[in-house]
Design a protein around this motif. Structure first.
Motif, short mmCIF file in Angstrom:
data_model
loop_
_atom_site.label_atom_id
_atom_site.label_comp_id
_atom_site.label_asym_id
_atom_site.label_seq_id
_atom_site.Cartn_x
_atom_site.Cartn_y
_atom_site.Cartn_z
N LEU A 82 61.54 -3.10 53.49
CA LEU A 82 62.53 -2.58 54.71
C LEU A 82 63.49 -3.19 54.53
O LEU A 82 63.56 -4.64 53.57
N ALA A 385 64.97 -5.28 59.96
CA ALA A 385 63.88 -5.29 59.61
C ALA A 385 62.53 -5.23 59.70
O ALA A 385 61.53 -4.43 59.44
N LEU A 389 59.31 -1.85 60.57
CA LEU A 389 58.15 -1.58 60.02
C LEU A 389 57.46 -1.25 61.25
O LEU A 389 56.34 -0.49 60.99
#
Lengths: 415, 415
Positions: A82, A385, A389
């Motif tokens: 990520l 990030a 996700l």
């Protein structure tokens, strides 16, 4: 109308189970059920989905007292990557994470004053994203997504940066511009929500229904965690607490209004507090926010009166403004985040606690803890990030149900 | 931790279906599914529960184009009675409603200044509740519950009025005192949440995920509807916006702080605005808030300059303070409620809209409508009765599931 559909709940439960696995790998379905309050059957279904996605793996068994051995699962750190992008006033930070949200690579690009045209910013982001992927040596197919945080007001559905006061950006189609250079799924949001989601998944807001993440940087705002999830408001612009009036007819703010919270407790506001107290202070580095805040932090540590007084004055403003959030929202925890809070640290925190206590009502005050962010890296990169996700977890839901939902990402899924 | 369990969802869906039936009786399961976004199967289950409770009834069929005739249901107005109690500074209002939330009987008790000991207030409430039950001629067994709103901070789980600044009440066990005289299930909350839930079920917040109900009376505060439900905060004290700082080091507030919103836009604050502008104004009725606000309203209608100026000054303060709610929460609608807003009406609303526009950021401003409450009766009584209705619906859930939940009412169910 926004309401809790069973689909929203399933997505929220999926987040919750993965959060718990990341926090306590290896763990059993039984422990997950106990920690989340979900039924064992629900946990088993969600764990099955995460196993199918290779986000987690089976890692053996633990003995349970007398019963069947319990299967253990753990986050599959190498199951994907990520990327979080923190576009700030003077720099672009990019970090690449594994699925346990460990940082595998970092890149930083400095932006000179004036170097703020959208295509210049896109160039910096593209270079830094390329750099972290190369450094980490991950295959492109394993990058699940890139979360991008840009200051100001953003439309996450269209990927447009609607208004960035620092650069006078209006309706910049940032994700469209980035998608010409970056092939991964892209997710846009702003630093308030990025730092809030970082605290919600990995920090002080974890496990709390209602939390406020106060961002103190050049810009100032509050990320809101309400009812266990991010509160975005009807047009994704909740949390603009930095542009609420603290002093009627007070200092002129770059948003055009007067007396905004940001003009007293943002980095530039703190410089002004110092200037008003001691115009010739050697702590003042005109034109350099970072150097001035660092000098103040050092001054406080050395017990210099001017520095102590400036932090106290700032905390006095901040306390009145944080008390608004405490009185209105009645949160369990208030987290002070971003670079100004990190650098001024404990001395600021102590003064703020005292000032909030003078302004907040007793009942909400007694229910709220005020803490510094304990996230050791850049919370905005981590939060960005995390949006990637969440996006990957949401795409699962979209594949496994027939019901159409609006796209949350500007680009097609990578898979 | 507060999170969306399937049980919470079921309760919220039950509220939503009943709300929709009340709003659009007679209606079909198909229409309910379309209006709520719930599946037809879920709607059918919830309608079945409400039929079992006799809260709704089958009322025939409508033709559907070519298909099977659709069964129609309607609220069973006479299936039960709900009582709402609005304890205010100078009066106790009590209203008895049928299940369609029509007012069947009203009682009002005036409280003289100083007549504010808990047992005196309990006496007034008991008398008024007895009066409405007798007037309406309903059997005791049909009264599903009594919602009680008391100013200040309340603990609804224990039924304790923790702090009422107007009467200097501290930790008064109000529901225990009331339950010595009133045998119906009792539900305690405060006027901010009562008026918010009234707007959520029956007013301008209906169908909106995020709404703010601004109460302007002697006391000032905001009821918050976030994510489609009431936001209570971690200790049921969210919404204390009236005691947030509007003017740093400003007017002394009865909460002990300085510069609170309430001291500029509450009834006493408006009197002070008038006094500062024109100390000898004939509009000013010292010691009589209601007469002064009425005189101002009449003055504005007659175009009197002083009255117009006072409303404008008040709106200037209120606009800055409402803009805080708009910027922080990004709601779809802001409702001005309570008696000061009702009496100053449209002239205040227009000035407030202009003032908010000067202070709020463009994006949240564009997403928000600001309106006057359109609820024709006392919204606090209506909201208090709605808490009793919600309580009755929640007890259904408690009977039909095995899982224990904390009691929401101090007394045993009536049934």
């Amino acid at each position: 109308m926004k309401r809790g559909t069973s689909r929203d709940i399933r997505t929220a439960n999926r987040y919750e189970v993965l959060r718990q696995i990341i926090a306590s790998s290896p763990t059993s379905r039984q422990e997950l059920a106990a920690a989340t309050g979900l039924s064992l059957a629900t946990v088993a279904t969600l764990v099955g989905e995460l196993l199918d996605l290779r986000m987690i793996t089976e890692v053996g068994f633990e003995d349970s007292a007398g019963g069947r051995p319990r299967g253990l699962v753990a986050v599959n750190a190498s199951g994907g990557a990520l990327i979080g992008v923190d576009i700030a006033e003077t720099y672009v930070h990019v970090e690449l994470f594994d699925l346990a949200l460990n940082v595998l690579a970092r890149a930083e690009e400095n932006m000179r004053p004036g170097e703020s045209r959208p295509e210049q910013v896109v160039g910096h982001v593209t270079a830094a994203v390329g750099s972290v992927v190369a450094q980490a040596g991950v295959e492109a197919a394993r990058v699940l997504g890139v979360g991008v945080s840009v200051p100001g007001q953003v439309d996450r559905d269209t990927g447009i940066a609607e208004y960035a006061p620092n650069w006078d950006w209006h309706d910049v189609p940032l994700l469209d511009l980035l998608s010409e250079h970056i092939a991964y799924p892209l997710y846009l949001d702003n630093p308030l929500r990025a730092s809030a989601v970082a605290e919600l998944w990995f920090g002080a807001a974890r496990g709390h229904g209602d939390a406020v993440v106060v961002n103190l940087g050049t810009g100032v705002g509050a990320g809101l965690v309400l009812g266990g999830g991010l509160h975005r408001g009807v047009s994704n612009s909740a949390g603009e607490w930095g542009h609420t009036t603290l002093v009627l007819d007070g200092r002129l703010c770059r948003c055009g209004n007067h007396g905004c919270v940001e003009t007293y407790v943002g980095a530039l506001g703190i410089m002004q507090n110092l200037r008003e107290l001691s115009p010739q202070s050697p702590l003042l580095h005109p034109g350099d926010q970072t150097a001035t805040i660092d000098a103040l932090a050092a001054g406080v540590a050395a017990g210099e009166q001017v520095a102590v007084k400036v932090v106290r004055d700032t905390a006095r403003y901040l306390g009145a403004a944080v008390a608004v959030l405490v009185n209105v929202l009645n949160p369990e925890v208030v987290v002070l985040s971003s670079w100004v809070a990190a650098r001024l640290g404990e001395p600021l925190l102590e003064e703020v606690r005292e000032a909030v206590a003078r302004h907040a009502l007793k009942r909400p005050l007694a229910a709220s803890r005020i803490v510094l962010s304990a996230i050791p890296t850049d919370p905005v990169c981590l939060g960005a990030a995390t949006f990637a996700l969440e996006g990957a977890l949401q795409r699962v839901g979209q594949r496994s149900t027939k019901r159409a939902t609006p796209a949350r990402s500007r680009t097609a899924p990578a898979s």
